[in-house]
Design an enzyme around this catalytic site. Structure first.
Site, PDB file in Angstrom:
ATOM      1  N   ALA A  28       0.806  -1.218   0.000  1.00 50.85           N
ATOM      2  CA  ALA A  28       0.000   0.000   0.000  1.00 50.85           C
ATOM      3  C   ALA A  28       0.847   1.280   0.000  1.00 50.85           C
ATOM      4  CB  ALA A  28      -0.934  -0.022   1.202  1.00 50.85           C
ATOM      5  N   PHE A  39      -2.622   1.124   5.283  1.00 47.64           N
ATOM      6  CA  PHE A  39      -3.272   0.655   6.503  1.00 47.64           C
ATOM      7  C   PHE A  39      -2.540   1.128   7.753  1.00 47.64           C
ATOM      8  CE2 PHE A  39      -5.420  -3.453   4.718  1.00 47.64           C
ATOM      9  CZ  PHE A  39      -6.439  -2.675   4.203  1.00 47.64           C
ATOM     10  N   ARG A  40      -1.186   1.019   7.750  1.00 46.41           N
ATOM     11  CA  ARG A  40      -0.465   1.100   9.021  1.00 46.41           C
ATOM     12  C   ARG A  40       0.372   2.358   9.244  1.00 46.41           C
ATOM     13  NH1 ARG A  40      -1.062  -4.018   7.410  1.00 46.41           N
ATOM     14  NH2 ARG A  40      -2.084  -5.405   8.887  1.00 46.41           N
ATOM     15  N   ILE A 109      -4.741  -3.217  -4.626  1.00 45.26           N
ATOM     16  CA  ILE A 109      -5.938  -3.575  -5.394  1.00 45.26           C
ATOM     17  C   ILE A 109      -6.345  -2.416  -6.298  1.00 45.26           C
ATOM     18  CG2 ILE A 109      -6.752  -5.197  -3.643  1.00 45.26           C
ATOM     19  CD1 ILE A 109      -8.625  -2.977  -2.596  1.00 45.26           C
ATOM     20  N   HIS A 125      -3.843  -9.662  -4.076  1.00 45.04           N
ATOM     21  CA  HIS A 125      -5.090  -9.416  -3.353  1.00 45.04           C
ATOM     22  C   HIS A 125      -6.216  -8.964  -4.264  1.00 45.04           C
ATOM     23  CE1 HIS A 125      -2.559  -8.929   0.566  1.00 45.04           C
ATOM     24  NE2 HIS A 125      -2.834 -10.182   0.293  1.00 45.04           N
ATOM     25  N   CYS A 133     -20.854 -11.452  -9.859  1.00 45.07           N
ATOM     26  CA  CYS A 133     -22.089 -11.772  -9.139  1.00 45.07           C
ATOM     27  C   CYS A 133     -21.872 -13.064  -8.358  1.00 45.07           C
ATOM     28  CB  CYS A 133     -23.245 -11.941 -10.118  1.00 45.07           C
ATOM     29  SG  CYS A 133     -24.703 -12.655  -9.322  1.00 45.07           S
ATOM     30  N   CYS A 154     -26.684  -7.768  -9.203  1.00 43.07           N
ATOM     31  CA  CYS A 154     -26.659  -8.259 -10.590  1.00 43.07           C
ATOM     32  C   CYS A 154     -28.084  -8.240 -11.160  1.00 43.07           C
ATOM     33  CB  CYS A 154     -26.126  -9.686 -10.548  1.00 43.07           C
ATOM     34  SG  CYS A 154     -26.048 -10.527 -12.121  1.00 43.07           S
ATOM     35  N   THR A 194       5.692  -1.643   2.041  1.00 47.09           N
ATOM     36  CA  THR A 194       4.897  -2.698   2.689  1.00 47.09           C
ATOM     37  C   THR A 194       5.412  -2.976   4.088  1.00 47.09           C
ATOM     38  OG1 THR A 194       4.241  -5.037   2.617  1.00 47.09           O
ATOM     39  CG2 THR A 194       6.286  -4.471   1.455  1.00 47.09           C
ATOM     40  N   SER A 195       4.476  -3.179   5.007  1.00 46.64           N
ATOM     41  CA  SER A 195       4.861  -3.491   6.384  1.00 46.64           C
ATOM     42  C   SER A 195       5.267  -4.962   6.506  1.00 46.64           C
ATOM     43  CB  SER A 195       3.686  -3.205   7.327  1.00 46.64           C
ATOM     44  OG  SER A 195       2.569  -3.991   6.961  1.00 46.64           O
TER      45      SER A 195
END
Ligand code: CNA
Length: 244
Positions: A28, A39-40, A109, A125, A133, A154, A194-195
């Site tokens: 991230a 996140f961290r 992502i 990820h 759907c 959907c 990245t952690s």
């Protein structure tokens, strides 16, 4: 005395000049310079207050039980469709084009590596750009999610789920296998943003058996002692100085 960041950038440049097969493993932190919170970090999502903790909201159990609340959080915090690639994404795409980089392995992502032009991107990820759907399997693009309020459905009435890996879900086998193989064959591995705390993804760096490993990260990680070069700096700022 510890080397300065610019001295370390020169070392990295030298490795890249002499390398045949560079692979990048990111998280991230690669997209924070594009305005997407990780996140961290201090401004990361795990430090902010929500009705439920993010790690709960991003679990499969939560998605199934509370799709409305999941989508509220996901659309507001994870669905960064307007974000643009930063200097790190751009340089990695250039490196691939020049035959210097064989793969980007990402935990992200957000699709920003592809937006920058990278082709060999292994998304551990999943991606916000792929959705399906849960009842009939029909595939949907991101517009179906971003253009509607509430839980996207959907035509068949089933709930649409993003193809992003939630906590409790397995990683996509194909991306995992390709990533493992790329890392195993690399002679230089660059780990950045990245952690290295989210498993099994973080385990992949153990597959590296090449010559040198560089780590570019603002915070310390478990891989610092094992890396040959640790640059405590912003990944976009570092990679923008690399010439290919
Ligand atoms: P993390 O645990 O939030 O760690 C991010 C790391 O990057 C921290 O150690 C930071 O110090 C470091 N960092 C932040 N900005 C920079 C920068 N500019 N340069 C260098 N280092 C920086 O994130 P991980 O990726 O390790 O955790 C994996 C999760 C986060 C995956 O499941 C992702 O899907 C998830 N995630 C993805 C996105 C995205 O797609 N952009 C955003 C938020 C979370």
């Amino acid at each position: 005395m510890e080397k300065s960041v610019s001295e370390k950038v020169k070392i990295l440049q030298d490795w890249i000049n002499n390398a045949k097969n560079v692979v990048f493993f990111g998280g991230a932190g690669v997209s924070t310079e594009s305005g997407i919170p990780d996140f961290r970090s201090e401004n990361g999502l795990y430090r902010q207050k929500f009705s439920y903790p993010p790690e709960v909201m991003l679990s499969r159990t939560f998605f199934d039980a509370h799709p409305k609340e999941f989508y509220e959080f996901y659309k507001e915090r994870m669905l960064a469709v307007d974000a643009m690639p930063n200097a790190a994404h751009e340089k990695l795409a250039q490196m691939e084009k020049k035959g210097k980089l064989s793969a980007v392995v990402t935990q992200n992502i957000d699709g920003l590596h592809q937006k920058a032009g990278s082709k060999a991107v292994y998304e551990l990820h999943g991606s916000i750009y792929r959705n399906f759907c849960m009842r009939c399997g029909k595939a949907y693009g991101v517009e179906k999610i971003s253009s509607q309020s509430g839980v996207p459905h959907c035509d068949c009435g089933g709930i649409i789920k993003p193809s992003v890996v939630l906590y409790e879900e397995p990683l996509p086998e194909d991306a995992w296998n390709k990533a493992a193989q790329a890392i195993e064959n690399a002679d230089i591995l660059i780990i950045a943003g990245t952690s290295l705390t989210v498993y099994p993804a973080a385990y992949l760096v153990q597959y590296f058996k090449g010559d040198f490993c560089a780590l570019i990260n603002l915070a310390e990680t478990s891989a610092d002692p094992k890396s040959d070069l640790f640059l405590r700096a912003k990944v976009g700022e570092v990679l923008s100085q690399i010439e290919v």
